[in-house]
Design an enzyme around this catalytic site. Structure first.
Site, PDB file in Angstrom:
ATOM      1  N   PRO A   1       5.496  -5.086  -1.403  1.00  0.00           N
ATOM      2  CG  PRO A   1       7.596  -4.027  -1.502  1.00  0.00           C
ATOM      3  CD  PRO A   1       6.894  -5.063  -0.811  1.00  0.00           C
TER       4      PRO A   1
ATOM      5  CB  CYS B   1     -14.385   2.015 -30.656  1.00  0.00           C
ATOM      6  SG  CYS B   1     -13.602   2.381 -32.155  1.00  0.00           S
TER       7      CYS B   1
ATOM      8  N   GLY C   1       0.743  -1.070  -0.010  1.00  0.00           N
ATOM      9  CA  GLY C   1      -0.114   0.101   0.042  1.00  0.00           C
ATOM     10  C   GLY C   1       0.806   1.164   0.136  1.00  0.00           C
TER      11      GLY C   1
HETATM   12  C1  LIG Z   1      -1.408  -6.095  -5.117  1.00  0.00           C
HETATM   13  C2  LIG Z   1      -0.865  -6.847  -3.868  1.00  0.00           C
HETATM   14  C3  LIG Z   1       0.095  -6.203  -3.328  1.00  0.00           C
HETATM   15  C4  LIG Z   1       0.884  -5.079  -4.143  1.00  0.00           C
HETATM   16  O1  LIG Z   1       0.614  -3.954  -3.745  1.00  0.00           O
HETATM   17  P1  LIG Z   1       1.290  -2.459  -4.227  1.00  0.00           P
HETATM   18  O2  LIG Z   1       0.191  -1.561  -3.789  1.00  0.00           O
HETATM   19  O3  LIG Z   1       1.536  -2.720  -5.789  1.00  0.00           O
HETATM   20  O4  LIG Z   1       2.353  -2.528  -3.455  1.00  0.00           O
HETATM   21  C5  LIG Z   1       0.506  -6.866  -2.210  1.00  0.00           C
HETATM   22  N1  LIG Z   1       0.014  -7.913  -1.455  1.00  0.00           N
HETATM   23  C6  LIG Z   1      -1.044  -8.382  -2.011  1.00  0.00           C
HETATM   24  C7  LIG Z   1      -1.901  -9.448  -1.399  1.00  0.00           C
HETATM   25  C8  LIG Z   1      -1.677  -7.824  -3.321  1.00  0.00           C
HETATM   26  O5  LIG Z   1      -2.871  -8.305  -3.720  1.00  0.00           O
END
Ligand SMILES: *Cc1c(COP(=O)(O)O)cnc(C)c1O
Length: 400
Positions: A259, A327, A217
């Site tokens: 990440p 489109c 996140g």
């Molecule tokens: C998508 C996801 C992430 C990575 O999230 P980012 O916002 O790209 O860092 C990490 N863990 C899980 C379980 C995810 O589904």
């Protein structure tokens, strides 16, 4: 990345084109790892952000683990040389059959609902399982990409902890990890740390836990001076909190993160050619030789990608709306200030490393673009542009 000119790459590989920079990816990974001062840390790259196998090999060479959300991503990871024990499998709503397959591959399993927990308890009592918890906290950002809130489909609710304990105890399960992923866009590290403390109260309940996985996140800046996670500051605060917890419990837990965006977003650009400049009564449009089939984030969740005209950097600034050829509502950016755009100029889209190629499609029966990696000062074609055969290879020829 500067030393190799993007326009030269377009001459060599043609547009539309994705270009990634391995030095930038390495710098992002190292900044992330160095931000945390804990005895045991493993950073698992969430490969759905950008899953080209050469990129996965690059992460392996940097010492990362991998976070996968499908058995196909696991297979890519294994092909890239990751060891099964360095792969986390954190899917959502998948079938028992897909779990069966991943158990046989030996990766770290995470479950995020009670049915699957009971399935593991009864079918694989010996397999360690990590549990995804939903702490029901919004970590800022956009509702579509916040996955910790009360209406979210992800994880086992923290309010169902007693049921979780009952199932784990009755099957005598080995819960080796606790997982949380509250979704993109951590604007407020205080909320993240509060959610983390809630998660640690779940860790308290299970003596078998070895690692705590706080997902991701982490936010990247889309504009100059744009909001982003200050990873050094966050890492320091988080490490203090985590180390205190381990000390209190008298046990050294491994800290994990997953990440994706933070690692690759700003390490990639997308290059597309201007096909048409169209003046309408209200707007000047630039229509590029691409669309939501190649880069869907602006149309899908209003993501901002900075756009520049790299063919005419000194040109007079004008206001344009940049649109694609699909489109369908296909707008990359409205009222953008670009150096005057002429037919055939190349526009560069920033932050095109994460969730861009990996979300591309063949909509309108168009080809997905090529991908190039700049590595040790050289450019490598890491994915060929598709061709007509790619569109029909899975379609048997039936006489009708
Ligand atoms: C998508 C996801 C992430 C990575 O999230 P980012 O916002 O790209 O860092 C990490 N863990 C899980 C379980 C995810 O589904």
């Amino acid at each position: 990345m500067q030393s190799i000119k993007m326009l030269d790459l377009v001459s060599k590989y043609e547009a539309p084109l994705y270009v990634y920079d391995s030095d930038k990816i390495a710098a992002n990974y190292n900044d992330f790892v160095n931000a945390f001062k804990v005895p045991k840390l493993k950073v698992h790259y969430a490969c759905k952000a950008l899953s080209n196998i050469t990129i996965l090999k690059l992460f392996r060479s940097l010492g990362a683990g991998l976070d996968c959300v499908s058995s196909q991503e696991i297979r890519l990871g294994l092909l890239a040389g990751f060891k099964p024990e360095d792969i986390l499998f954190t899917p959502n709503n998948i079938s028992e059959a897909e779990y069966d397959h991943t158990v046989s591959l030996g990766v770290n399993i995470t479950v995020d609902n009670f049915e699957m927990l009971e399935y593991f308890g009864s079918t694989y009592p010996e397999v360690p399982v990590c549990v995804r918890i939903n702490p029901h906290m919004m970590a800022g950002g956009n509702r579509k990409i916040s996955v910790g809130h009360i209406g979210s489909k992800f994880g086992i609710s923290i309010h169902q902890l007693p049921l979780l304990e009952r199932i784990v105890n009755s099957f005598k399960m080995n819960i080796n990890g606790i997982h949380v992923h509250t979704g993109s866009d951590i604007l407020d590290s205080e909320i993240f740390i509060k959610a983390a403390q809630l998660i640690l109260s779940v860790v308290d309940k299970f003596d078998t836990v070895k690692f705590v996985d706080f997902g991701s996140g982490f936010k990247v800046a889309y504009k100059e001076n744009g909001l982003h996670t200050d990873i050094a500051e966050f890492g320091e605060e988080f490490s203090t909190m985590f180390n205190e917890y381990c000390e209190k419990r008298g046990k050294q837990y491994e800290l994990k993160f997953e990440p994706g965006k933070y690692m690759v977003s700003d390490a990639g650009v997308f290059l597309a050619r201007a096909n048409v400049i169209k003046q309408t009564p209200a707007t000047t449009f630039v229509g590029v030789d691409s669309g939501m089939n190649h880069l869907i984030r602006p149309m899908f969740y209003d993501a901002y990608h900075e756009i520049t005209n790299i063919s005419n950097p000194e040109g007079k600034k004008k206001i344009y709306s940049v649109v694609g050829y699909i489109c369908e509502n296909d707008t990359f950016g409205v009222d953008r200030q670009l150096s005057q755009v002429r037919k055939d100029d190349i526009l560069q889209f920033k932050n095109a490393g994460a969730y861009c190629f990996s979300m591309s499609s063949n909509y309108n029966s168009r080809y997905r673009p090529a991908e190039v990696l700049i590595h040790n000062g050289k450019d490598y074609l890491i994915r060929e542009r598709e061709q007509f055969d790619d569109l029909i290879k899975n379609q048997p020829s039936i006489e009708i």
